[in-house]
Design an enzyme around this catalytic site. Structure first.
Site, short mmCIF file in Angstrom:
data_model
loop_
_atom_site.label_atom_id
_atom_site.label_comp_id
_atom_site.label_asym_id
_atom_site.label_seq_id
_atom_site.Cartn_x
_atom_site.Cartn_y
_atom_site.Cartn_z
N VAL A 72 8.99 -1.23 1.03
CA VAL A 72 8.93 -2.11 2.19
C VAL A 72 9.57 -1.45 3.40
CG1 VAL A 72 9.04 -4.18 0.72
CG2 VAL A 72 11.14 -3.30 1.73
N CYS A 73 9.04 -1.80 4.57
CA CYS A 73 9.63 -1.38 5.84
C CYS A 73 9.50 -2.55 6.81
CB CYS A 73 8.94 -0.13 6.38
SG CYS A 73 7.19 -0.39 6.80
N ALA A 74 9.73 -2.32 8.07
CA ALA A 74 9.70 -3.42 9.03
C ALA A 74 8.29 -3.97 9.24
CB ALA A 74 10.30 -2.98 10.37
#
Length: 374
Positions: A72-74
């Site tokens: 996951v990232c932004a």
């Protein structure tokens, strides 16, 4: 190399059903420490994306092989890149979160939490990534939506699926942690929008004043308005069918509301105590408390909903066990958690004073709600 994308709805299912999942969060350390995906059976590792531009060799031994891996990232892009590198390194069951943590913040999960005496139903919309809870009371073809978030499509779609018309949209108080969808529901559906007038002195748009004398009608279901100040000076509770007590941000399952988000903790602490220790104390212990937020994943029930009987809370909620009034004032006004991200801008948006665009609104809401004293 192609990598599977996975939606926030699927991750919510992992959390609610306590399925095993390993998350590699590639955001920077400060964003990760502020807010992350949590769950009883979730393992998580934070390694910033910029530390892996040359490859994933440094962390490959920390990645399990026997459970699914989610990166996951932004927003999505960085996690997809890292997920592809993991797959190229031999990790087979690897995915990335579509839309990133912004999608996780916005996802709503509708859950039925009760029946009404006339055959209607109470639905809780769990915004699991943000800890926000909204409600739809559906009765004989009509509905009331309470404390709607800014993304209103799930409410409109759900109402159509259930064959009900949204007649009223209510905010129990002027929110400081998320942008209200109440006005948008009025614009899209023609519903009446209600807001406590004591919270609306600086509001620049028209609204219906929500007070104890307000005559809210929903086919065959009794709706009572209860003034319950403390989190804000206008905070109001909704009693539905003499069985469900929607407490807004006054009372939660594991905590109580903070009185400081408008800079009035000293003034409003007495109101908070009066509401919790006197007004609520006089009500039936069998009422099912339905709050507007939760702070910890442990507050979720087996179906993912958040609720508890009022009598149970008076024996188990630490915020309701502070007998000395001066100790109570100190507890609710000192050493509180950080205030919600962008809370001043969110309050101004909910007053109609500023009108940020959709991307700006989404960015303002990123992070936990932080509406409780702990």
């Amino acid at each position: 190399m192609s990598v599977q994308e996975i939606t926030a709805k699927t991750i919510a299912d992992f959390v609610i059903k306590k399925k095993k999942l390993f998350i590699l969060d590639v955001r920077n350390e400060s964003d990760f420490n502020d807010w992350k995906i949590e769950g009883k059976s979730i393992q998580i590792l934070n390694k910033p994306y910029f530390d892996m531009l040359e490859g994933v060799d440094e962390i490959i031994d920390e990645i399990p092989r026997d459970i699914p891996i989610l990166v996951v990232c932004a927003k999505e892009g960085s996690s997809k890149f890292v997920a592809e590198m993991l797959k190229e390194s031999g990790i087979k069951d690897v995915m990335y979160l579509k839309g990133g943590m912004k999608a996780w913040s916005d996802h709503l999960e509708p859950i039925k939490v009760g029946d009404l005496s006339n055959g209607g139903s109470v639905y809780q919309f769990v915004r699991i990534g943000k800890g926000c809870l909204s409600y739809m009371i559906a009765s004989e073809g009509e509905a009331i939506v309470i404390d709607a978030g800014r993304t209103i499509e799930p409410f409109i779609t759900f109402a159509k699926e259930k064959g009900v018309t949204i007649k009223h949209a209510i905010d129990t108080h002027l929110h400081a942690d998320h942008i209200s969808g109440g006005r948008k529901l009025r614009e899209e559906t023609g519903a009446a929008y209600w807001l406590p007038p004591k919270d609306a002195e600086e509001v620049v748009f028209e609204f219906n004043g929500l007070t104890e004398t307000s005559n809210l009608k929903l086919n065959g279901t009794q709706i009572d308005i209860i003034y319950s100040p403390g989190h804000t000076i206008g905070s109001t509770s909704i009693l539905v069918d003499n069985e469900y007590l929607l407490t807004g941000d006054i009372l939660f399952v594991q905590s109580i509301g903070r009185p400081d988000l408008a800079g009035r903790a000293g003034d409003w602490a007495s109101h908070l105590r009066e509401t919790l220790y006197s007004r609520y104390k006089e009500m039936s212990e069998n009422l099912m408390v339905l709050p507007a937020h939760f702070s910890h994943i442990t507050e979720l029930g087996t179906d993912g909903s958040v609720s508890e009987k009022l009598g149970v809370l008076f024996t188990q909620n630490d915020g309701l066990q502070i007998e000395d009034e001066s100790d109570f004032h100190k507890r609710v006004s000192e050493n509180l958690p950080p205030q919600p991200n962008s809370f001043q801008e969110i309050r101004k948006t909910n007053m109609g004073k500023i009108n940020p665009n959709e991307d700006e609104q989404q960015e303002m809401e990123i992070g936990p709600n932080r509406c409780a004293i702990n």
